[in-house]
Each structure stands twice: as structure tokens, then as C-alpha cells.
Design a protein around this motif. Structure first.
Motif, PDB file in Angstrom:
ATOM      1  N   LYS A  68       0.835  -1.204   0.000  1.00 37.41           N
ATOM      2  CA  LYS A  68       0.000   0.000   0.000  1.00 37.41           C
ATOM      3  C   LYS A  68       0.868   1.251   0.000  1.00 37.41           C
ATOM      4  N   VAL A  69       1.930   1.254   0.817  1.00 37.48           N
ATOM      5  CA  VAL A  69       2.846   2.398   0.848  1.00 37.48           C
ATOM      6  C   VAL A  69       3.449   2.619  -0.529  1.00 37.48           C
ATOM      7  N   ILE A  70       3.884   1.538  -1.145  1.00 34.74           N
ATOM      8  CA  ILE A  70       4.505   1.639  -2.470  1.00 34.74           C
ATOM      9  C   ILE A  70       3.514   2.185  -3.491  1.00 34.74           C
ATOM     10  N   ASP A  71       2.292   1.664  -3.477  1.00 37.08           N
ATOM     11  CA  ASP A  71       1.290   2.101  -4.451  1.00 37.08           C
ATOM     12  C   ASP A  71       0.929   3.568  -4.273  1.00 37.08           C
ATOM     13  N   LEU A  72       0.714   3.976  -3.037  1.00 41.67           N
ATOM     14  CA  LEU A  72       0.309   5.363  -2.780  1.00 41.67           C
ATOM     15  C   LEU A  72       1.422   6.349  -3.112  1.00 41.67           C
ATOM     16  N   THR A  73       2.635   6.047  -2.685  1.00 40.77           N
ATOM     17  CA  THR A  73       3.743   6.960  -2.970  1.00 40.77           C
ATOM     18  C   THR A  73       4.042   7.010  -4.465  1.00 40.77           C
ATOM     19  N   THR A  74       3.901   5.876  -5.138  1.00 41.67           N
ATOM     20  CA  THR A  74       4.126   5.850  -6.587  1.00 41.67           C
ATOM     21  C   THR A  74       3.107   6.723  -7.309  1.00 41.67           C
ATOM     22  N   ASP A  75       1.845   6.704  -6.855  1.00 42.18           N
ATOM     23  CA  ASP A  75       0.826   7.561  -7.463  1.00 42.18           C
ATOM     24  C   ASP A  75       1.242   9.026  -7.407  1.00 42.18           C
ATOM     25  N   VAL A  76       1.750   9.458  -6.254  1.00 40.95           N
ATOM     26  CA  VAL A  76       2.120  10.863  -6.102  1.00 40.95           C
ATOM     27  C   VAL A  76       3.398  11.174  -6.872  1.00 40.95           C
ATOM     28  N   ILE A  77       4.387  10.294  -6.761  1.00 39.02           N
ATOM     29  CA  ILE A  77       5.658  10.534  -7.448  1.00 39.02           C
ATOM     30  C   ILE A  77       5.460  10.570  -8.960  1.00 39.02           C
ATOM     31  N   SER A  78       4.647   9.654  -9.467  1.00 39.89           N
ATOM     32  CA  SER A  78       4.472   9.520 -10.917  1.00 39.89           C
ATOM     33  C   SER A  78       3.543  10.561 -11.510  1.00 39.89           C
ATOM     34  N   SER A  79       2.833  11.292 -10.667  1.00 43.18           N
ATOM     35  CA  SER A  79       1.871  12.269 -11.189  1.00 43.18           C
ATOM     36  C   SER A  79       2.549  13.421 -11.917  1.00 43.18           C
ATOM     37  N   GLY A  80       3.806  13.690 -11.567  1.00 41.07           N
ATOM     38  CA  GLY A  80       4.513  14.813 -12.174  1.00 41.07           C
ATOM     39  C   GLY A  80       4.120  16.163 -11.611  1.00 41.07           C
ATOM     40  N   THR A  81       3.289  16.167 -10.567  1.00 42.19           N
ATOM     41  CA  THR A  81       2.841  17.431  -9.973  1.00 42.19           C
ATOM     42  C   THR A  81       3.926  18.080  -9.132  1.00 42.19           C
ATOM     43  N   ARG A  94       6.468  16.460   1.846  1.00 39.57           N
ATOM     44  CA  ARG A  94       7.194  16.849   0.646  1.00 39.57           C
ATOM     45  C   ARG A  94       7.679  15.606  -0.079  1.00 39.57           C
ATOM     46  N   LEU A  95       8.055  15.777  -1.329  1.00 41.06           N
ATOM     47  CA  LEU A  95       8.276  14.634  -2.215  1.00 41.06           C
ATOM     48  C   LEU A  95       9.386  13.712  -1.732  1.00 41.06           C
ATOM     49  N   ALA A  96      10.434  14.263  -1.132  1.00 43.18           N
ATOM     50  CA  ALA A  96      11.531  13.411  -0.644  1.00 43.18           C
ATOM     51  C   ALA A  96      11.022  12.389   0.361  1.00 43.18           C
ATOM     52  N   ASP A  97      10.044  12.779   1.172  1.00 43.94           N
ATOM     53  CA  ASP A  97       9.477  11.849   2.154  1.00 43.94           C
ATOM     54  C   ASP A  97       8.841  10.656   1.450  1.00 43.94           C
ATOM     55  N   LEU A  98       8.157  10.901   0.338  1.00 43.65           N
ATOM     56  CA  LEU A  98       7.500   9.816  -0.374  1.00 43.65           C
ATOM     57  C   LEU A  98       8.518   8.869  -1.003  1.00 43.65           C
ATOM     58  N   TYR A  99       9.626   9.422  -1.540  1.00 33.45           N
ATOM     59  CA  TYR A  99      10.685   8.554  -2.075  1.00 33.45           C
ATOM     60  C   TYR A  99      11.271   7.667  -0.968  1.00 33.45           C
ATOM     61  N   LEU A 100      11.522   8.252   0.191  1.00 38.34           N
ATOM     62  CA  LEU A 100      12.147   7.473   1.260  1.00 38.34           C
ATOM     63  C   LEU A 100      11.161   6.540   1.948  1.00 38.34           C
ATOM     64  N   MET A 101       9.874   6.920   2.013  1.00 38.95           N
ATOM     65  CA  MET A 101       8.868   5.967   2.484  1.00 38.95           C
ATOM     66  C   MET A 101       8.791   4.777   1.532  1.00 38.95           C
ATOM     67  N   ARG A 102       8.821   5.039   0.237  1.00 37.46           N
ATOM     68  CA  ARG A 102       8.753   3.949  -0.735  1.00 37.46           C
ATOM     69  C   ARG A 102       9.985   3.064  -0.656  1.00 37.46           C
TER      70      ARG A 102
END
Length: 543
Positions: A234-247, A436-444
Motif C-alpha cells: 500500500k505504501v509503495i502504491d500510494l507513494t508511486t501515485d504521487v511521485i508519478s503524477s509529475g505534480t 514533501r516529495l523526498a518523504d514519499l521517495y524514502l517511504m517507498r
């Protein structure tokens, strides 16, 4: 717009100059009655909940609980200064009690946030963006309560009745409720870039954080946490959604720009608590206090013997500093002017950032203003003196203890910007970064390692290369590497206590802290709410 079935008092907040990214508020009146809610603008109803987020994240509240109880921060007693009844020493030693001032006040701010968000939910039309935002804000207050106190007073998001006692959610029930509530409003939340409104990406970031810590929340005192594959996916899927959005994009030029006064809608920030530099002070809740509390009082030296407001309080620990590659990590220190006596262009001056070690130098001032030289284009840099009886110089050494040898010892932290050349404590435009985005990369990356699948190294290096270029990449990534990277990346940002508990280092020993009591993984519920709220119980280990 729905009406609540109960009359309650609210503070009516009127927005001014509202734009897509602005949630400024001005308190003009206080009244009682359902009639206020009938005609209130949606943003007026949201304002108190957004404002309470600033209070929760204030420098003496969630920040102090997350930082000064962890291995990254210490607030020593310096002579007779900063004893404050022992509250900071207790935080650091892990021997706080149920009446500790800042655990009590933080709980009060959280419950006020829960109340204001619930009031907004009960008064806004389901299916609207504003209703969804209110549910998002409620969910975030719920997460803070769960993370810090293990119990969440909750009234639901439908059929709210304030005359009934709240439910008290714990563990798995609290986790599932937060997730379900966010999922229920996801489609109504706004998309796109807006760092001061609760968006779909903010909701996904919060859900990822909850799933990452789910094993902790469901078995708080375990000797080893069991992170399930399903939760990590779930963590991987959610963080990937945000990272891949390009926002959102990782900051590649200036790490410290994310903590500057103009950080609203910074490319890397996903969501933050909005601050506004105005004439109205907010009682020490601004994030810049986190910086001034990490600097020496009198950073801006006055030749007439006066002193700028500031603080000689918090600093970091030698064990934490020793983990850094201080010579090469751009997050460690940014020199905006040479830290030595001399003359520099006026336009060049901005305080140095990061960890401030050794003798500090700052601008020469008189009567609270910079002394501009006769050429009108330069200012002088002079040694900083401490606000102390002997006016000693600010020579910050790594060695520090809870009972400090003098006001100078301890490396100060200057991560968040102080605006301008004058004193700055409460009135700041630095928004408090929450996701912030770095948190999502490191959570993933962490989730991939716990799952045993996926390229965690690529995620860690995405952050490191953004900070220091290709030569800053590492060759392999373990869970310990992710843990250390989170320390390098998120120091002084409200993460450390939560990270230490999840990674199993909370009961370790560091400067002046030897306690190993697992009960200290969560804070006590204040005695007043325990006595007054059915179902709310004192946490284990507290009287």
C-alpha cells in the motif's frame, strides 16, 4: 449546506483576498447559534481547522515532542535559563509525567483541531471540495493524536451529535477509520499543485504514512514490529501515485529554499500549514521559532549594547552530527556569507543555514536595524556575542549536556529561515512543511526493503542526487541507510521521534538519555480529559 442538529459556539472567520492558494483569515466576531452556520461561506467554516494546524505544529508543541525527546535535539538548562520547571529536561531524559506542560498543551491543540474539523464537516455539504478538505484535516489531526498519544477522540463524519460522548479509537480501529475516511472523500479533493489546501496528494501522503507506521500503531509496545507485505505494498502504491503524477519535483538547486519565506507552492512541497507575515502575532506558533530557538540570542549584534530577539535554547547532539558527511552533504550547512569578520554587499546578507558550529559571525546592527556603511551598499560582519551576563562570544562546540557548561556549547540549528535583518519570532511567512516529495521517495524505499521487493536504492539515490549531484549517490541501500538518510533529510522537521520508534532506536542511549522504558513510546493523556471523557484512559506507565 447541511445544518448541525446542535447549537454550538464558533469563531466566525472571514477570508480576505482569497485566491486558489490563500487561506488567510481574520477573526471578527464570536457568536452562538445554528443561524451562523446556515449562511456561512464554506471557507469561513474551514478556517478554524486550518488555523489549528499551525497551533499543533507550533515550536513548543508537536515540534518539541518530536525533536527534543529524540536523538536529534536537546534544550539544555543554561545557568538559570531554560529550566522552565524541568519540562525540556524531562522530554530529553524520557521521564515526563502525565501533567507535563507541553504534552498537555499539545493534546489540547490536537483536540481543538479535531473539534473544529468536525464542526466544519457537520456544516458543509457532502460531496463538495470543502467538505472533503474538512475530512482530510480531521484525518490528519487524528493521525497526530494516534501517533503521539495512541488514542483518538472521534465523532464520525456523518450524523454528528455533539451532545454525545465521542468514541475513543485506538490501534487498528483508529488506523482503519483514518484510511476509510480519506478514501471516502478522495474523489472530491482537489488535484494539482496547492501546498496550503488539503489535496488528493496530501491524502495519499497521509495514507502512506499511516500504512508505514501501522505495525507500530497496532502493537505499540512490541519488541519487534511486524510490517505486513500488504501494508508495505500500500505504501509503495500510494507513494508511486504521487511521485508519478509529475505534480511535484525534487529540489535540485537549494535544499534550504523549501524552508524560506516564499516556500508556498515550492515544487517539492506537497502540503504545508500556511503562515503569513502580518502584524498579528500567533503566540509563538510560527515555524521560524524553531530556527530562533536554535540560534544564539543576539545573532544580530548591536553596537549600542541592545540585542535582537532570538534564543539561546535548542541545539543538536554530537552523536547525530557524527552521522553526517559534513564536508559533502549540502543539507549540513549553507554559507550565505563568510563566517568571519569583514565587509559584504548588503544585498548578499542572509543568515547561514544548517548546523552552526564554532564562532558565529553576524551583521552589525544598531537599534534593531542593520548598520549600512557610508557607501550605502555594504554592511559589516562582526563576531556574535551571547545574551549573557559576561557577553561571551558564541563559539558553539559539539559537546553539550542537559546542564550546559555555558550558553555557548551546543551546535545550533538554522534550517528554517528568519526573515529580513531584524528580529523575527512569531510573524513569519515560512509555511510549515508537512509533506514533501523526498518523504514519499524514502517511504517507498523503506517499504520496498521491508517487503523485500523493488529497487530501494534508486529511490534513496533520487533524493541524494537531487541534493548533491551524481557523485553523492551511494552504492547500496539497507534499512539502516534509509533510517540515516531520513535523519539527514528531515532533521528539525517533526519526523525523528516517529522514525526512531519505527526503526527500533527509541530505547537507545544518547547524550544524557539512558531510559529504555517502552511506555515512553507514547505520551500521557492529560488528567483532565481522562477524568471528563468516558472511554479515554491513561496510557500505561503514567499515573
Amino acid at each position: 449546506m447541511k445544518k448541525q442538529s446542535i447549537i454550538f459556539s464558533i469563531i466566525l472567520a472571514v477570508f480576505f483576498g482569497f485566491q486558489s492558494c490563500d487561506i488567510d483569515e481574520k477573526i471578527i466576531d464570536e457568536a452562538s447559534g445554528e443561524d451562523l452556520l446556515t449562511n456561512a461561506e464554506p471557507l469561513t467554516l474551514l478556517a478554524p481547522a486550518y488555523n489549528n494546524m499551525r497551533r499543533v505544529y507550533g515550536h513548543r508543541w508537536f515540534f518539541a515532542l518530536q525533536t527534543f525527546s529524540a536523538d536529534e535535539g536537546i534544550l539544555p538548562t543554561r545557568g538559570s535559563d531554560w529550566f522552565d520547571g524541568g519540562v525540556f529536561q524531562e522530554l530529553h531524559r524520557h521521564d515526563w509525567g502525565s501533567t507535563h506542560r507541553y504534552t498537555t498543551e499539545t493534546f489540547g491543540h490536537i483536540t481543538a483541531g479535531l473539534a473544529t474539523a468536525t464542526q466544519a464537516i457537520g456544516s458543509l455539504e457532502e460531496g463538495t471540495q470543502e467538505h472533503a478538505e474538512a475530512v482530510g484535516l480531521l484525518s490528519h489531526f487524528m493521525w497526530v493524536a494516534l501517533d503521539a498519544y495512541g488514542q483518538v477522540p472521534y465523532r464520525g463524519i456523518t450524523d454528528i451529535n455533539f451532545s454525545d460522548d465521542p468514541q475513543i479509537l485506538k490501534g487498528a480501529e483508529a488506523v482503519s477509520t483514518i484510511i476509510a475516511n480519506l478514501e471516502s472523500v478522495m474523489s472530491s479533493l482537489p488535484t494539482g499543485k496547492n501546498t496550503v489546501r488539503f489535496t488528493q496528494d496530501a491524502a495519499k501522503s497521509l495514507m502512506a504514512r499511516v500504512y508505514l507506521n501501522k505495525a507500530v500503531y497496532e502493537d505499540r509496545y512490541a519488541s519487534n514490529f511486524s510490517f505486513s507485505n500488504e501494508d508495505m505494498q500500500k505504501v509503495i502504491d500510494l507513494t508511486t501515485d504521487v511521485i508519478s503524477s509529475g505534480t511535484h519535483d525534487l529540489e535540485t538547486d537549494d535544499y534550504f529554499s523549501m524552508f524560506d519565506p516564499d516556500n508556498e507552492n515550492h515544487p517539492e512541497i506537497i502540503w504545508s500549514a500556511k503562515n503569513e507575515k502580518t502584524s498579528v502575532r500567533i503566540s509563538g506558533r510560527s515555524v521560524s521559532r524553531n530556527t530562533t530557538n536554535g540560534l544564539s540570542r543576539g545573532l544580530l549584534y548591536k553596537v549600542d549594547g541592545g540585542w535582537e530577539e532570538g534564543s539561546d535554547a535548542g541545539c543538536t547532539l554530537p552523536e547525530f552530527l557524527d552521522k553526517f558527511d559534513s564536508a559533502n552533504d549540502p543539507r549540513y550547512y549553507k554559507e550565505n556569507y563568510p563566517n568571519e569578520a569583514g565587509t559584504i554587499p548588503l544585498a548578499q546578507y542572509e543568515i547561514n543555514r544548517g548546523f552552526l558550529e564554532g564562532q558565529l559571525f553576524g551583521i552589525k546592527t544598531e537599534d534593531g536595524a542593520a548598520v549600512i556603511n557610508d557607501d550605502q551598499t555594504t554592511i559589516d560582519i562582526v563576531p556574535v556575542q551571547l545574551f549573557s551576563r559576561d557577553l561571551s562570544f558564541a563559539n558553539h562546540t559539539r559537546d553539550v549536556s542537559l546542564i550546559a557548561a555555558n550558553q555557548s556549547v551546543g551546535v545550533r540549528v538554522s534550517k528554517w529561515s528568519i526573515e529580513g535583518l531584524g528580529a523575527n519570532r512569531d510573524d513569519t511567512g515560512v509555511d510549515i512543511v508537512i509533506f514533501r516529495l523526498a518523504d514519499l521517495y524514502l517511504m517507498r524505499a523503506e517499504a520496498k526493503l521491508r517487503l523485500g521487493s523493488g529497487d530501494a536504492l534508486a529511490d534513496v539515490n533520487a533524493v541524494r542526487v537531487a541534493r548533491g549531484g551524481s557523485g553523492f549517490a551511494i552504492g547500496s541501500a539497507t534499512l539502516e541507510d534509509v533510517y540515516d538518510e531520513r535523519g539527514f533529510e528531515f532533521y528539525w522537521e517533526y519526523h525523528r521521534r516517529t522514525d526512531q520508534i519505527r526503526f527500533g532506536t527509541w530505547e537507545d542511549t544518547w547524550t544524557d538519555k539512558t531510559d529504555t522504558d517502552t511506555n515512553m513510546r507514547i505520551f500521557p493523556i492529560p488528567p483532565g480529559p481522562v477524568a471528563e471523557t468516558p472511554g479515554l484512559e491513561q496510557n500505561p506507565g503514567y499515573n
